[in-house]
Design a protein around this motif. Sequence first.
Motif, short mmCIF file in Angstrom:
data_model
loop_
_atom_site.label_atom_id
_atom_site.label_comp_id
_atom_site.label_asym_id
_atom_site.label_seq_id
_atom_site.Cartn_x
_atom_site.Cartn_y
_atom_site.Cartn_z
N MET A 125 0.84 -1.20 0.00
CA MET A 125 0.00 0.00 0.00
C MET A 125 0.88 1.25 0.00
O MET A 125 1.89 1.29 0.67
N ARG A 126 0.49 2.24 -0.77
CA ARG A 126 1.15 3.55 -0.69
C ARG A 126 0.08 4.61 -0.43
O ARG A 126 -1.03 4.50 -0.94
N GLU A 127 0.44 5.58 0.41
CA GLU A 127 -0.56 6.59 0.78
C GLU A 127 0.06 7.99 0.66
O GLU A 127 1.25 8.17 0.88
N PHE A 128 -0.79 8.93 0.34
CA PHE A 128 -0.38 10.33 0.27
C PHE A 128 -1.30 11.14 1.18
O PHE A 128 -2.51 10.88 1.20
N ILE A 129 -0.71 12.08 1.90
CA ILE A 129 -1.54 13.00 2.71
C ILE A 129 -1.27 14.41 2.20
O ILE A 129 -0.13 14.90 2.27
N LEU A 130 -2.30 15.03 1.68
CA LEU A 130 -2.19 16.42 1.22
C LEU A 130 -2.77 17.32 2.31
O LEU A 130 -3.92 17.15 2.72
N TYR A 131 -1.96 18.27 2.78
CA TYR A 131 -2.44 19.22 3.78
C TYR A 131 -2.92 20.47 3.04
O TYR A 131 -2.13 21.22 2.49
N SER A 132 -4.23 20.64 3.01
CA SER A 132 -4.81 21.78 2.28
C SER A 132 -5.18 22.87 3.29
O SER A 132 -6.09 22.71 4.08
N ARG A 133 -4.44 23.98 3.24
CA ARG A 133 -4.65 25.05 4.24
C ARG A 133 -6.04 25.65 4.17
O ARG A 133 -6.62 26.03 5.18
N LEU A 134 -6.55 25.81 2.94
CA LEU A 134 -7.78 26.59 2.76
C LEU A 134 -8.90 25.84 2.08
O LEU A 134 -9.96 26.42 1.81
N GLY A 135 -8.69 24.56 1.79
CA GLY A 135 -9.71 23.77 1.07
C GLY A 135 -11.05 23.84 1.77
O GLY A 135 -11.17 23.59 2.97
#
Length: 183
Positions: free
Chosen positions: A1-11
């Motif tokens: 498994m590979r995972e990505f975490i995107l931190y969206s400041r203003l989403g």
Amino acid sequence: MREFILYSRLGRTDSNFRNLHDAGRLDIVYECAVASLFLSHAIRKNTILHTILNGPPNPPLHLKIEGTTLHDVRTDQETWQKILKKVLAGKTHPGISLSKTSFEPLLKAKADVSQIYVLEEGGKDISKIKIGDKPVFVLGDHVGLPKKVERFALRYGEKISLGKQPYLAASCITILNYLLDRK
Ligand SMILES: C[S@@+](CC[C@H](N)C(=O)[O-])C[C@H]1O[C@@H](n2cnc3c(N)ncnc32)[C@H](O)[C@@H]1O
């Protein structure tokens, strides 16, 4: 498994928007979804994209898109605008879930079972790193990761770089997928 975490400041954290760009740059979430989960004519079953949305009116929200169960999707922005609007309005879509989780507990839970890598131009060059078999990559949005968030993530993982060029978050994901595919 590979995972990505995107931190969206203003989403944006509701469905009250006209287009993804003006919704606190949800277009970056769309681009990252395509980069992380799509092959040509196939979905990467072994991949999860997490986005932490920190925009108004109801932050934080954890948007999780799972390749194993993702269905009824295409790669165009219009389709994703409809999907994100629907999910943020509280409706369901196969493979996508929304919960009231912030970045810190998500990362802490992942660190128990996975290897955490924080993407940053000034990190250790990826060519000098042996990526683990359950990697979780943390990325910032167009502004980058807030310092506080980066410091927290680095308690659990290491800072890695794809080189000196500042890439789009989605381009970083494409590069990472390519490197992992070649392993
Ligand atoms: C568009 S960039 C943000 C640029 C922002 N000016 C900054 O300084 O962070 C979005 C994210 O992609 C990742 N990124 C961009 N270029 C990178 C590189 N060369 N190496 C590692 N990560 C990179 C970082 O996680 C960054 O927060």
